[in-house]
Design a protein around this motif. Sequence first.
Motif, PDB file in Angstrom:
ATOM      1  N   LYS A 117       0.834  -1.194   0.000  1.00 20.22           N
ATOM      2  CA  LYS A 117       0.000   0.000   0.000  1.00 20.22           C
ATOM      3  C   LYS A 117       0.871   1.248   0.000  1.00 20.22           C
ATOM      4  O   LYS A 117       1.882   1.314   0.696  1.00 20.22           O
ATOM      5  CB  LYS A 117      -0.895   0.027   1.235  1.00 20.22           C
ATOM      6  CG  LYS A 117      -1.794   1.265   1.283  1.00 20.22           C
ATOM      7  CD  LYS A 117      -1.950   1.780   2.684  1.00 20.22           C
ATOM      8  CE  LYS A 117      -2.763   3.066   2.691  1.00 20.22           C
ATOM      9  NZ  LYS A 117      -2.863   3.641   4.039  1.00 20.22           N
ATOM     10  N   VAL A 118       0.504   2.223  -0.829  1.00 26.50           N
ATOM     11  CA  VAL A 118       1.156   3.533  -0.833  1.00 26.50           C
ATOM     12  C   VAL A 118       0.056   4.575  -0.699  1.00 26.50           C
ATOM     13  O   VAL A 118      -0.919   4.563  -1.450  1.00 26.50           O
ATOM     14  CB  VAL A 118       1.973   3.761  -2.119  1.00 26.50           C
ATOM     15  CG1 VAL A 118       2.540   5.181  -2.131  1.00 26.50           C
ATOM     16  CG2 VAL A 118       3.097   2.741  -2.224  1.00 26.50           C
ATOM     17  N   ASP A 119       0.215   5.475   0.249  1.00 29.47           N
ATOM     18  CA  ASP A 119      -0.809   6.477   0.538  1.00 29.47           C
ATOM     19  C   ASP A 119      -0.890   7.566  -0.526  1.00 29.47           C
ATOM     20  O   ASP A 119       0.089   7.868  -1.218  1.00 29.47           O
ATOM     21  CB  ASP A 119      -0.536   7.140   1.884  1.00 29.47           C
ATOM     22  CG  ASP A 119      -0.974   6.282   3.052  1.00 29.47           C
ATOM     23  OD1 ASP A 119      -2.061   5.693   2.974  1.00 29.47           O
ATOM     24  OD2 ASP A 119      -0.210   6.204   4.035  1.00 29.47           O
ATOM     25  N   SER A 120      -2.052   8.170  -0.597  1.00 31.62           N
ATOM     26  CA  SER A 120      -2.273   9.347  -1.431  1.00 31.62           C
ATOM     27  C   SER A 120      -1.415  10.506  -0.934  1.00 31.62           C
ATOM     28  O   SER A 120      -1.066  10.584   0.248  1.00 31.62           O
ATOM     29  CB  SER A 120      -3.752   9.734  -1.382  1.00 31.62           C
ATOM     30  OG  SER A 120      -3.954  11.016  -1.916  1.00 31.62           O
ATOM     31  N   THR A 121      -1.101  11.400  -1.831  1.00 27.31           N
ATOM     32  CA  THR A 121      -0.353  12.601  -1.457  1.00 27.31           C
ATOM     33  C   THR A 121      -1.285  13.715  -0.980  1.00 27.31           C
ATOM     34  O   THR A 121      -0.823  14.749  -0.512  1.00 27.31           O
ATOM     35  CB  THR A 121       0.466  13.113  -2.649  1.00 27.31           C
ATOM     36  OG1 THR A 121      -0.417  13.337  -3.769  1.00 27.31           O
ATOM     37  CG2 THR A 121       1.526  12.098  -3.052  1.00 27.31           C
ATOM     38  N   HIS A 122      -2.600  13.482  -1.096  1.00 29.40           N
ATOM     39  CA  HIS A 122      -3.583  14.491  -0.674  1.00 29.40           C
ATOM     40  C   HIS A 122      -3.850  14.401   0.827  1.00 29.40           C
ATOM     41  O   HIS A 122      -3.658  13.359   1.449  1.00 29.40           O
ATOM     42  CB  HIS A 122      -4.901  14.303  -1.427  1.00 29.40           C
ATOM     43  CG  HIS A 122      -4.785  14.531  -2.897  1.00 29.40           C
ATOM     44  ND1 HIS A 122      -4.719  15.795  -3.454  1.00 29.40           N
ATOM     45  CD2 HIS A 122      -4.725  13.654  -3.937  1.00 29.40           C
ATOM     46  CE1 HIS A 122      -4.623  15.684  -4.777  1.00 29.40           C
ATOM     47  NE2 HIS A 122      -4.623  14.401  -5.086  1.00 29.40           N
ATOM     48  N   VAL A 127      -8.062   5.578   4.553  1.00 32.78           N
ATOM     49  CA  VAL A 127      -7.348   5.026   5.706  1.00 32.78           C
ATOM     50  C   VAL A 127      -7.364   3.501   5.586  1.00 32.78           C
ATOM     51  O   VAL A 127      -8.428   2.879   5.608  1.00 32.78           O
ATOM     52  CB  VAL A 127      -8.010   5.455   7.034  1.00 32.78           C
ATOM     53  CG1 VAL A 127      -7.295   4.812   8.213  1.00 32.78           C
ATOM     54  CG2 VAL A 127      -7.993   6.963   7.158  1.00 32.78           C
ATOM     55  N   SER A 128      -6.192   2.902   5.426  1.00 32.79           N
ATOM     56  CA  SER A 128      -6.076   1.452   5.295  1.00 32.79           C
ATOM     57  C   SER A 128      -4.664   1.059   5.668  1.00 32.79           C
ATOM     58  O   SER A 128      -3.844   1.897   6.032  1.00 32.79           O
ATOM     59  CB  SER A 128      -6.405   1.007   3.860  1.00 32.79           C
ATOM     60  OG  SER A 128      -5.456   1.552   2.957  1.00 32.79           O
ATOM     61  N   ALA A 129      -4.366  -0.251   5.548  1.00 28.31           N
ATOM     62  CA  ALA A 129      -3.032  -0.724   5.912  1.00 28.31           C
ATOM     63  C   ALA A 129      -2.756  -2.040   5.234  1.00 28.31           C
ATOM     64  O   ALA A 129      -3.671  -2.843   4.997  1.00 28.31           O
ATOM     65  CB  ALA A 129      -2.914  -0.869   7.427  1.00 28.31           C
ATOM     66  N   ALA A 130      -1.482  -2.277   4.903  1.00 26.50           N
ATOM     67  CA  ALA A 130      -1.075  -3.577   4.392  1.00 26.50           C
ATOM     68  C   ALA A 130      -1.364  -4.614   5.462  1.00 26.50           C
ATOM     69  O   ALA A 130      -1.165  -4.382   6.648  1.00 26.50           O
ATOM     70  CB  ALA A 130       0.405  -3.562   4.040  1.00 26.50           C
ATOM     71  N   GLY A 131      -1.882  -5.766   5.042  1.00 24.75           N
ATOM     72  CA  GLY A 131      -2.256  -6.809   5.979  1.00 24.75           C
ATOM     73  C   GLY A 131      -3.737  -6.815   6.301  1.00 24.75           C
ATOM     74  O   GLY A 131      -4.243  -7.778   6.878  1.00 24.75           O
TER      75      GLY A 131
END
Length: 257
Positions: A117-122, A127-131
């Motif tokens: 997962k790579v977050d938005s730059t905004h 809201v999330s997470a790897a796993g």
Amino acid sequence: MGRQVPAVSRALDILELFLDGDGTLSPPEITRKLDLPRTTVHELVSTLTARGYLTPASGQPGRYRLGVRNYQLGSQYAEQLDLAAEGQQVAFDVAQTCGETVHVAILEDTDVIYIAKVDSTHAVRMVSAAGRRLPAHCTAVGKMLLAMLPPQELDARIPDDRPLRAMTENSITAPRELRRHLAEVRRRGVAVEEKESNPDVSCVAAPVRDAAGEVVAALSISVPTIRWARERRPGLEELAVKGAGELSGRLGHRGAP
């Protein structure tokens, strides 16, 4: 967590004994180390040997070593780790291009598990997470992966007589409706989810293939409702397909997207 099965635990205990020592063991040694009945050890060793997890040690009568099946499982696990590492790099590139959150996920039974997962730059972002694990039918990545299953396997995982869990009012809960939707996903090669797992987020996803051409994951782009627009969707779909194709290439796939 469900009840543990004693026979399975004992079989795994036997396999883990091979992590130490010279790599070979005899049934009497296993009996002594695990304090198990001789008959139980004999039956477990016979079963593990028949399934390829143990094999007679060459030139050492009555002794066993690990079989090739363990290597196959380990290789599959290593490939998954490579998928996560490569997926993280590709997700970063895609996120840099579109500025939105990018995920790579795999299918496990009827759920998806996010492995990169790579977050938005905004400032406003998903809201999330790897796993994290989510019902596959409520997500773009999950619908992409379900759509690529053989029909018999899809029927086994999503039977017609079992309603599906709803995460939002937009979630598909009827198996037959889901199958119609998956047929369109399969035809287009891209999946779309509009506020089906989160009322504030929509996603697009494309399939990731390995060297053999098998779909092993999916890559998605997630966009908050405030930035989601129908006219933007084609560009996001194209970028998801491009990113999934890049990841597929890193995994050894040489076919067309």
